[in-house]
Design an enzyme around this catalytic site. Structure first.
Site, PDB file in Angstrom:
ATOM      1  N   ASP A  12      17.452  52.836  61.044  1.00 43.36           N
ATOM      2  CA  ASP A  12      18.370  52.183  60.199  1.00 43.36           C
ATOM      3  C   ASP A  12      19.281  52.628  58.857  1.00 43.36           C
ATOM      4  OD1 ASP A  12      17.771  50.564  62.258  1.00 43.36           O
ATOM      5  OD2 ASP A  12      17.941  48.452  60.598  1.00 43.36           O
ATOM      6  N   HIS A  56      27.896  38.050  66.367  1.00 50.78           N
ATOM      7  CA  HIS A  56      26.211  38.057  65.975  1.00 50.78           C
ATOM      8  C   HIS A  56      25.906  36.431  64.713  1.00 50.78           C
ATOM      9  CE1 HIS A  56      22.015  38.925  64.465  1.00 50.78           C
ATOM     10  NE2 HIS A  56      21.905  39.501  65.797  1.00 50.78           N
ATOM     11  N   LYS A 110      18.769  48.188  68.256  1.00 50.80           N
ATOM     12  CA  LYS A 110      18.041  46.518  68.072  1.00 50.80           C
ATOM     13  C   LYS A 110      19.067  45.264  67.842  1.00 50.80           C
ATOM     14  CE  LYS A 110      16.008  47.443  63.285  1.00 50.80           C
ATOM     15  NZ  LYS A 110      17.012  47.177  62.513  1.00 50.80           N
ATOM     16  N   CYS A 155      14.231  45.789  57.696  1.00 49.78           N
ATOM     17  CA  CYS A 155      13.670  46.321  58.064  1.00 49.78           C
ATOM     18  C   CYS A 155      12.954  46.888  58.455  1.00 49.78           C
ATOM     19  CB  CYS A 155      14.832  46.980  58.754  1.00 49.78           C
ATOM     20  SG  CYS A 155      16.049  46.255  59.237  1.00 49.78           S
TER      21      CYS A 155
HETATM   22  C1  VGL Z   1      19.233  45.423  57.702  1.00 48.69           C
HETATM   23  C2  VGL Z   1      19.549  42.779  57.224  1.00 48.69           C
HETATM   24  C3  VGL Z   1      20.410  43.346  58.421  1.00 48.69           C
HETATM   25  C4  VGL Z   1      17.893  46.515  57.508  1.00 48.69           C
HETATM   26  C5  VGL Z   1      19.856  45.003  58.832  1.00 48.69           C
HETATM   27  O1  VGL Z   1      18.457  47.570  57.805  1.00 48.69           O
HETATM   28  O2  VGL Z   1      16.781  46.364  56.349  1.00 48.69           O
HETATM   29  N1  VGL Z   1      18.204  44.207  57.241  1.00 48.69           N
HETATM   30  N2  VGL Z   1      20.458  43.866  58.911  1.00 48.69           N
END
Ligand code: VGL
Ligand code: ZN
Length: 202
Positions: A12, A56, A110, A155
């Site tokens: 991410d 979401h 995802k 994540c």
């Molecule tokens: C993430 C919170 C919500 C991450 C993704 O990539 O850690 N954290 N969505």
């Protein structure tokens, strides 16, 4: 070059998790040069991309009266309600402009199901709906993973713990990660990763 049974998993590294983004992680952009250098070292490399529809269920804005960073109860357990982030097709969901994306073998998205969040690159937050990444890596003969990216305590941690449970050898390179650190979540995540058998490398 690392052998074919080792993979680099880059979690991410997207604009919304970098300074100026909707869910900015302090210093999130600082890891980009290190991540790019690692991409040259590994034969197998995967990028993940948090990829949410606007409706979401993890977005506080979709729960009337709920404040960002508050906790709610979902059918699959407790869930932090986040500021809207990484909405499909937006600038915030795009990778950081300096991240080397061309060398990646696979970009795994995802969090695209409206009713369920997905921190881990392997399972959604119900811990049972698979993303398919396990099959991808195992059918390529990958046994060892090095994880880097954002955020260490969400994540990256969920991915590391799932990977260890799935039988992969797991190394988390903390210098190429940055954390959100919500109410002690970083310390908890590091304990959880260690307990799952992940190797934490500074
Ligand atoms: C993430 C919170 C919500 C991450 C993704 O990539 O850690 N954290 N969505
Ligand atoms: Zn998200």
């Amino acid at each position: 070059m690392r052998p074919d049974h080792e993979a680099l998993i880059v979690i991410d590294v997207q604009n919304d998790f970098c300074p100026g983004g909707a869910l900015a992680v302090a210093g999130g952009d600082e890891i980009v040069p290190r991540v790019n250098a690692l991409m040259d070292e590994f034969a197998v490399k995967v990028l993940t991309q948090d990829w949410h529809p606007a409706d979401h269920a993890s977005f506080a804005a979709n729960h009337p009266g709920a404040a960002p960073f508050s906790l709610t109860e979902m059918p699959y357990g407790p869930q932090v309600l986040w500021p809207a982030h990484c909405i499909q097709g937006t600038h915030g969901a795009a990778f950081h402009k300096d991240l080397a994306t061309d060398p990646a073998d696979l970009i795994l998205r995802k969090g695209f199901r409206p009713a369920i969040d997905s921190y881990s690159a392997f399972f959604e937050n119900d811990h049972e709906t698979p993303t398919g990444l396990e099959g991808y890596l195992k059918t390529r003969g990958v046994r060892e993973l090095t994880l880097v990216g954002l955020a260490t305590d969400f994540c990256v941690a969920y991915s590391a713990i799932d990977a260890a449970r799935l039988g992969f050898g797991v190394t988390v390179l903390e210098a190429a990660c940055r954390a959100i650190d919500l109410d002690g979540s970083l310390a908890k995540a590091r304990d959880g990763m260690r307990a799952a058998g992940a190797r934490m490398v500074a």
